[in-house]
Design a protein around this motif. Structure first.
Motif, PDB file in Angstrom:
ATOM      1  N   TYR B  65     -26.087   9.494  29.871  1.00 42.57           N
ATOM      2  CA  TYR B  65     -24.675   9.259  29.557  1.00 42.57           C
ATOM      3  C   TYR B  65     -24.176  10.239  28.491  1.00 42.57           C
ATOM      4  O   TYR B  65     -23.118  10.858  28.640  1.00 42.57           O
ATOM      5  N   LEU B  66     -24.935  10.384  27.416  1.00 45.35           N
ATOM      6  CA  LEU B  66     -24.502  11.263  26.321  1.00 45.35           C
ATOM      7  C   LEU B  66     -24.392  12.708  26.795  1.00 45.35           C
ATOM      8  O   LEU B  66     -23.471  13.430  26.403  1.00 45.35           O
ATOM      9  N   THR B  67     -25.337  13.133  27.640  1.00 48.39           N
ATOM     10  CA  THR B  67     -25.282  14.489  28.195  1.00 48.39           C
ATOM     11  C   THR B  67     -24.028  14.663  29.046  1.00 48.39           C
ATOM     12  O   THR B  67     -23.311  15.671  28.939  1.00 48.39           O
ATOM     13  N   TRP B  68     -23.738  13.661  29.884  1.00 48.84           N
ATOM     14  CA  TRP B  68     -22.544  13.701  30.739  1.00 48.84           C
ATOM     15  C   TRP B  68     -21.272  13.816  29.899  1.00 48.84           C
ATOM     16  O   TRP B  68     -20.412  14.655  30.168  1.00 48.84           O
ATOM     17  N   ARG B  69     -21.170  13.014  28.861  1.00 48.30           N
ATOM     18  CA  ARG B  69     -19.985  13.073  27.983  1.00 48.30           C
ATOM     19  C   ARG B  69     -19.868  14.436  27.305  1.00 48.30           C
ATOM     20  O   ARG B  69     -18.775  14.994  27.194  1.00 48.30           O
ATOM     21  N   ALA B  70     -20.998  14.927  26.807  1.00 48.08           N
ATOM     22  CA  ALA B  70     -20.983  16.202  26.082  1.00 48.08           C
ATOM     23  C   ALA B  70     -20.570  17.336  27.014  1.00 48.08           C
ATOM     24  O   ALA B  70     -19.760  18.202  26.642  1.00 48.08           O
ATOM     25  N   GLU B  71     -21.093  17.314  28.240  1.00 49.05           N
ATOM     26  CA  GLU B  71     -20.785  18.394  29.191  1.00 49.05           C
ATOM     27  C   GLU B  71     -19.307  18.395  29.587  1.00 49.05           C
ATOM     28  O   GLU B  71     -18.739  19.439  29.867  1.00 49.05           O
ATOM     29  N   ARG B  72     -18.697  17.211  29.632  1.00 47.15           N
ATOM     30  CA  ARG B  72     -17.269  17.129  29.952  1.00 47.15           C
ATOM     31  C   ARG B  72     -16.389  17.491  28.760  1.00 47.15           C
ATOM     32  O   ARG B  72     -15.175  17.605  28.901  1.00 47.15           O
ATOM     33  N   GLY B  73     -16.987  17.576  27.566  1.00 50.52           N
ATOM     34  CA  GLY B  73     -16.200  17.873  26.365  1.00 50.52           C
ATOM     35  C   GLY B  73     -15.450  16.670  25.825  1.00 50.52           C
ATOM     36  O   GLY B  73     -14.507  16.807  25.045  1.00 50.52           O
ATOM     37  N   ASP B  74     -15.849  15.460  26.233  1.00 48.11           N
ATOM     38  CA  ASP B  74     -15.122  14.255  25.824  1.00 48.11           C
ATOM     39  C   ASP B  74     -15.230  13.985  24.329  1.00 48.11           C
ATOM     40  O   ASP B  74     -14.282  13.520  23.697  1.00 48.11           O
ATOM     41  N   PHE B  75     -16.414  14.246  23.759  1.00 42.93           N
ATOM     42  CA  PHE B  75     -16.569  14.015  22.317  1.00 42.93           C
ATOM     43  C   PHE B  75     -15.710  15.007  21.542  1.00 42.93           C
ATOM     44  O   PHE B  75     -15.092  14.666  20.534  1.00 42.93           O
ATOM     45  N   GLU B  76     -15.684  16.239  22.043  1.00 41.95           N
ATOM     46  CA  GLU B  76     -14.934  17.294  21.371  1.00 41.95           C
ATOM     47  C   GLU B  76     -13.442  16.966  21.343  1.00 41.95           C
ATOM     48  O   GLU B  76     -12.752  17.233  20.355  1.00 41.95           O
ATOM     49  N   ARG B  77     -12.949  16.364  22.427  1.00 37.08           N
ATOM     50  CA  ARG B  77     -11.535  16.008  22.502  1.00 37.08           C
ATOM     51  C   ARG B  77     -11.137  15.015  21.417  1.00 37.08           C
ATOM     52  O   ARG B  77      -9.989  14.949  21.005  1.00 37.08           O
ATOM     53  N   LEU B  78     -12.119  14.207  20.971  1.00 41.30           N
ATOM     54  CA  LEU B  78     -11.797  13.185  19.962  1.00 41.30           C
ATOM     55  C   LEU B  78     -11.764  13.735  18.549  1.00 41.30           C
ATOM     56  O   LEU B  78     -11.181  13.119  17.659  1.00 41.30           O
ATOM     57  N   THR B  79     -12.381  14.904  18.341  1.00 43.07           N
ATOM     58  CA  THR B  79     -12.529  15.399  16.965  1.00 43.07           C
ATOM     59  C   THR B  79     -11.186  15.647  16.283  1.00 43.07           C
ATOM     60  O   THR B  79     -11.097  15.565  15.063  1.00 43.07           O
ATOM     61  N   GLU B  80     -10.143  15.920  17.050  1.00 38.23           N
ATOM     62  CA  GLU B  80      -8.840  16.187  16.435  1.00 38.23           C
ATOM     63  C   GLU B  80      -8.253  14.963  15.719  1.00 38.23           C
ATOM     64  O   GLU B  80      -7.363  15.074  14.893  1.00 38.23           O
ATOM     65  N   PHE B  81      -8.772  13.764  16.070  1.00 41.37           N
ATOM     66  CA  PHE B  81      -8.261  12.524  15.466  1.00 41.37           C
ATOM     67  C   PHE B  81      -9.104  12.069  14.265  1.00 41.37           C
ATOM     68  O   PHE B  81      -8.765  11.098  13.601  1.00 41.37           O
ATOM     69  N   ILE B  82     -10.204  12.742  14.019  1.00 43.81           N
ATOM     70  CA  ILE B  82     -11.242  12.198  13.137  1.00 43.81           C
ATOM     71  C   ILE B  82     -11.222  12.865  11.768  1.00 43.81           C
ATOM     72  O   ILE B  82     -11.064  14.084  11.669  1.00 43.81           O
ATOM     73  N   GLU B  83     -11.419  12.032  10.727  1.00 49.63           N
ATOM     74  CA  GLU B  83     -11.351  12.551   9.366  1.00 49.63           C
ATOM     75  C   GLU B  83     -12.695  13.148   8.948  1.00 49.63           C
ATOM     76  O   GLU B  83     -12.777  14.308   8.570  1.00 49.63           O
ATOM     77  N   ASP B  84     -13.751  12.329   8.990  1.00 45.92           N
ATOM     78  CA  ASP B  84     -15.078  12.795   8.580  1.00 45.92           C
ATOM     79  C   ASP B  84     -15.947  12.937   9.819  1.00 45.92           C
ATOM     80  O   ASP B  84     -15.530  12.658  10.925  1.00 45.92           O
ATOM     81  N   GLU B  85     -17.173  13.365   9.591  1.00 46.24           N
ATOM     82  CA  GLU B  85     -18.179  13.318  10.648  1.00 46.24           C
ATOM     83  C   GLU B  85     -18.287  11.904  11.203  1.00 46.24           C
ATOM     84  O   GLU B  85     -18.187  10.937  10.451  1.00 46.24           O
ATOM     85  N   GLN B  86     -18.496  11.778  12.498  1.00 49.48           N
ATOM     86  CA  GLN B  86     -18.851  10.474  13.059  1.00 49.48           C
ATOM     87  C   GLN B  86     -20.245  10.108  12.567  1.00 49.48           C
ATOM     88  O   GLN B  86     -21.081  10.979  12.361  1.00 49.48           O
ATOM     89  N   ILE B  87     -20.479   8.813  12.384  1.00 51.72           N
ATOM     90  CA  ILE B  87     -21.837   8.355  12.072  1.00 51.72           C
ATOM     91  C   ILE B  87     -22.411   7.780  13.357  1.00 51.72           C
ATOM     92  O   ILE B  87     -21.931   6.769  13.873  1.00 51.72           O
ATOM     93  N   PHE B  88     -23.399   8.472  13.905  1.00 51.02           N
ATOM     94  CA  PHE B  88     -23.963   8.125  15.213  1.00 51.02           C
ATOM     95  C   PHE B  88     -25.385   7.607  14.997  1.00 51.02           C
ATOM     96  O   PHE B  88     -26.228   8.329  14.456  1.00 51.02           O
ATOM     97  N   ARG B  89     -25.648   6.348  15.411  1.00 54.78           N
ATOM     98  CA  ARG B  89     -26.984   5.793  15.221  1.00 54.78           C
ATOM     99  C   ARG B  89     -27.452   5.060  16.472  1.00 54.78           C
ATOM    100  O   ARG B  89     -26.654   4.424  17.149  1.00 54.78           O
ATOM    101  N   THR B  90     -28.740   5.183  16.747  1.00 54.97           N
ATOM    102  CA  THR B  90     -29.322   4.467  17.877  1.00 54.97           C
ATOM    103  C   THR B  90     -30.355   3.460  17.370  1.00 54.97           C
ATOM    104  O   THR B  90     -30.965   3.644  16.302  1.00 54.97           O
ATOM    105  N   TYR B  91     -30.530   2.392  18.152  1.00 55.25           N
ATOM    106  CA  TYR B  91     -31.436   1.293  17.808  1.00 55.25           C
ATOM    107  C   TYR B  91     -32.114   0.786  19.077  1.00 55.25           C
ATOM    108  O   TYR B  91     -31.544   0.911  20.164  1.00 55.25           O
ATOM    109  N   THR B  92     -33.260   0.175  18.914  1.00 52.83           N
ATOM    110  CA  THR B  92     -33.806  -0.620  20.011  1.00 52.83           C
ATOM    111  C   THR B  92     -33.331  -2.055  19.815  1.00 52.83           C
ATOM    112  O   THR B  92     -33.088  -2.501  18.691  1.00 52.83           O
ATOM    113  N   LEU B  93     -33.202  -2.768  20.931  1.00 54.87           N
ATOM    114  CA  LEU B  93     -32.754  -4.155  20.854  1.00 54.87           C
ATOM    115  C   LEU B  93     -33.925  -5.055  20.476  1.00 54.87           C
ATOM    116  O   LEU B  93     -34.968  -5.042  21.138  1.00 54.87           O
ATOM    117  N   GLY B  94     -33.742  -5.842  19.413  1.00 54.90           N
ATOM    118  CA  GLY B  94     -34.818  -6.729  18.953  1.00 54.90           C
ATOM    119  C   GLY B  94     -34.860  -8.005  19.765  1.00 54.90           C
ATOM    120  O   GLY B  94     -33.994  -8.262  20.582  1.00 54.90           O
TER     121      GLY B  94
END
Lengths: 94, 94
Positions: B65-94
């Motif tokens: 999914y993340l590769t698909w979004r990145a290749e389409r440039g979807d994350f990049e399109r959001l950067t114009e609205f964003i103040e700081d770096e996004q905080i991106f974190r992954t977890y396993t479900l407990g």
């Protein structure tokens, strides 16, 4: 309006497993509480980080739950495992 | 093992509504992506803060999914609205 809670907890490194075990025993109660739509425990052992994620039917249900937990002293019981302050944030569901 | 993503985004204050609108159009695609169990948009307008919360069947589905979004440039399109770096974190479900 549906409300979400995100609580980020950094454990004392050597007490991460105990924090997870103590929290795991609380999850069935959370899920059974009136108005709870879902509740998850998210784990990042490599960062000694745990996130509690919950969605509630509305803010009244969420507040009733938090009051119930506080009155039982459940949050206080977890503080012995925790390094810093918990980061507790609420959101409305978009 | 089920994996969760939590992305915390602080918008440029006056562009919060536009960030939410742009992200909302992405949610149906996210939910329809193979391996997505659930996806939510959490909003705290008073802090100009949005959290994207997703649960995936496994890390392979999440990475696809993340590769698909990145290749389409979807994350990049959001950067114009964003103040700081996004905080991106992954977890396993407990």
């Amino acid at each position: 309006m549906k409300e979400a809670i995100v609580v980020t907890i950094n454990s004392i490194p050597e007490l991460f497993d105990e924090l997870v075990a103590a929290t795991a025993t609380m999850m069935p109660e959370t899920r059974a509480f009136p108005g709870c739509i879902e509740a998850h425990m998210l784990l990042a052992p490599e960062r000694h980080e745990m996130v509690i994620f919950q969605i509630w039917e509305n803010s009244e249900a969420q507040n009733a739950y938090l009051t119930w937990r506080a009155e039982r002293g459940d949050f206080e019981r977890l503080t012995e495992f925790i390094e810093d302050e918990q980061i507790f944030r609420t959101y409305t569901l978009g």
